[in-house]
Design an enzyme around this catalytic site. Structure first.
Site, PDB file in Angstrom:
ATOM      1  CG  ASP A  87      50.426 -11.590  -6.873  1.00 34.01           C
ATOM      2  OD1 ASP A  87      50.442 -12.800  -7.169  1.00 34.01           O
ATOM      3  OD2 ASP A  87      51.465 -10.913  -6.765  1.00 34.01           O
ATOM      4  CG  HIS A 104      43.793 -21.051  -8.244  1.00 31.12           C
ATOM      5  ND1 HIS A 104      44.588 -19.931  -8.309  1.00 31.12           N
ATOM      6  CD2 HIS A 104      44.501 -22.044  -8.883  1.00 31.12           C
ATOM      7  CE1 HIS A 104      45.718 -20.222  -8.949  1.00 31.12           C
ATOM      8  NE2 HIS A 104      45.688 -21.490  -9.294  1.00 31.12           N
ATOM      9  CG  LEU A 198      30.091  -2.760  -9.915  1.00 33.56           C
ATOM     10  CD1 LEU A 198      31.049  -1.578  -9.724  1.00 33.56           C
ATOM     11  CD2 LEU A 198      30.290  -3.797  -8.807  1.00 33.56           C
TER      12      LEU A 198
END
Length: 309
Positions: A87, A104, A198
């Protein structure tokens, strides 16, 4: 502030042998170092029992032990699954006089840093909430730009994820995604399915409410088809129908981090985060750095998880 427009999600995922940063109030104690050593020894025994490449992983674990101790973190208290709500990148761009797309574009380098840190600290699952069901309400220009960005990032970094033993999965409603993005996602998921260092889960078009509803529909269909009886429905059966069932070992986050100072879940992991520890930072996502991650992990390790008991 300059942004690296061409950085990789995974190019720096494997921790280097260089000393970690100097953190705020992160001086390790001898007792923490001892506990870390015991934890590493236990993991060595497990790896030997499963006939893995012990020499390679011993070196990796020793690096993790050193890095954790230097950061004032305890290996045995690390979260297995960290989820992050991105955010603030649009506000970050506007405050600097840049278009929204510039904000972005900061997603990729920060995502790369999070992957690197999770590998560095031995975290096994990282979920990054990139695009919610509500984000579709934004302008066509902005959503198209984001779809192109996601496609470019996944495609260009696929080989790096394979190289660094990172599995990629995407959760969310794919019916509205461009076909080209769906094809890239399918390729990435297939080629990295066996990777295990991961597990990177990307939320694209994901909504917690939709996830619960689609899981209910699947369970109802099984009852209707006679696969299960109504009285057999329990948490385990329901959770198998959630989109996070792709993550078999640690599907629910232990720690959920939200950037940019907002204090809400924004329709993310509504079921899965039932007992997650929540951490909110004022730093907008483009400014989220290693020391912010360390502070979140230290906060997590200071808490007592009782699960309602």
């Amino acid at each position: 502030m300059a942004v690296n427009m061409g950085s990789s999600y995974f190019v720096s995922a494997v921790p280097s042998l260089s000393p970690p940063l100097n953190y705020r109030s992160c001086t390790p104690t001898n007792s923490a170092g001892l506990r870390n050593s015991q934890f590493v020894t236990q993991r060595r025994v497990l790896m030997e029992a499963t006939k893995r490449d012990v020499m390679h992983h011993d070196k990796q674990l020793e690096e993790e032990e050193h890095m954790l101790a230097a950061a004032g973190l305890r290996a045995e208290a690390m979260p297995k699954h960290v989820a992050v709500i991105t955010d603030g990148h649009r506000r970050w761009a506007r405050q600097r006089g840049h278009p929204v797309e510039y904000g972005h574009r900061t997603l990729e380098p920060v995502n790369a840093e999070l992957c690197r840190l999770c590998c560095k600290f031995g975290i096994k699952v990282l979920t990054i909430y990139l695009f919610s069901t509500e984000t579709w309400l934004r302008s066509q220009e902005e959503t198209d730009s984001l779809m192109s960005l996601f496609e470019e990032a996944i495609r260009s970094n696929l080989e790096e994820s394979i190289k660094h033993d990172i599995r990629i999965s995407v959760i969310g409603d794919r019916t509205r995604l461009p076909q080209s993005l769906i094809e890239v996602i399918n390729e990435a998921e297939e080629k990295t399915r066996a990777k295990s260092r991961l597990h990177l889960i990307l939320g694209i078009g994901y909504g917690g409410q939709n996830d619960v509803i689609q899981a209910c529909k699947k369970v109802f269909k099984k009852v209707k088809d006679g696969s299960i009886r109504e009285e057999e429905i329990n948490e385990k059966i329901f959770e198998q129908e959630l989109q996070t069932s792709i993550c078999t070992e640690n599907p629910f986050p232990d720690l959920l981090i939200r950037a940019a100072g907002e204090l809400r879940l924004s329709n993310f992991y509504l079921y899965q985060a039932a007992y997650a520890e929540l951490y909110f930072t004022k730093a907008p996502y483009p400014d989220f750095k290693e020391e912010d991650m360390v502070m979140a992990l230290k906060s997590y390790q200071q808490r007592r998880r009782r699960y309602g008991r």
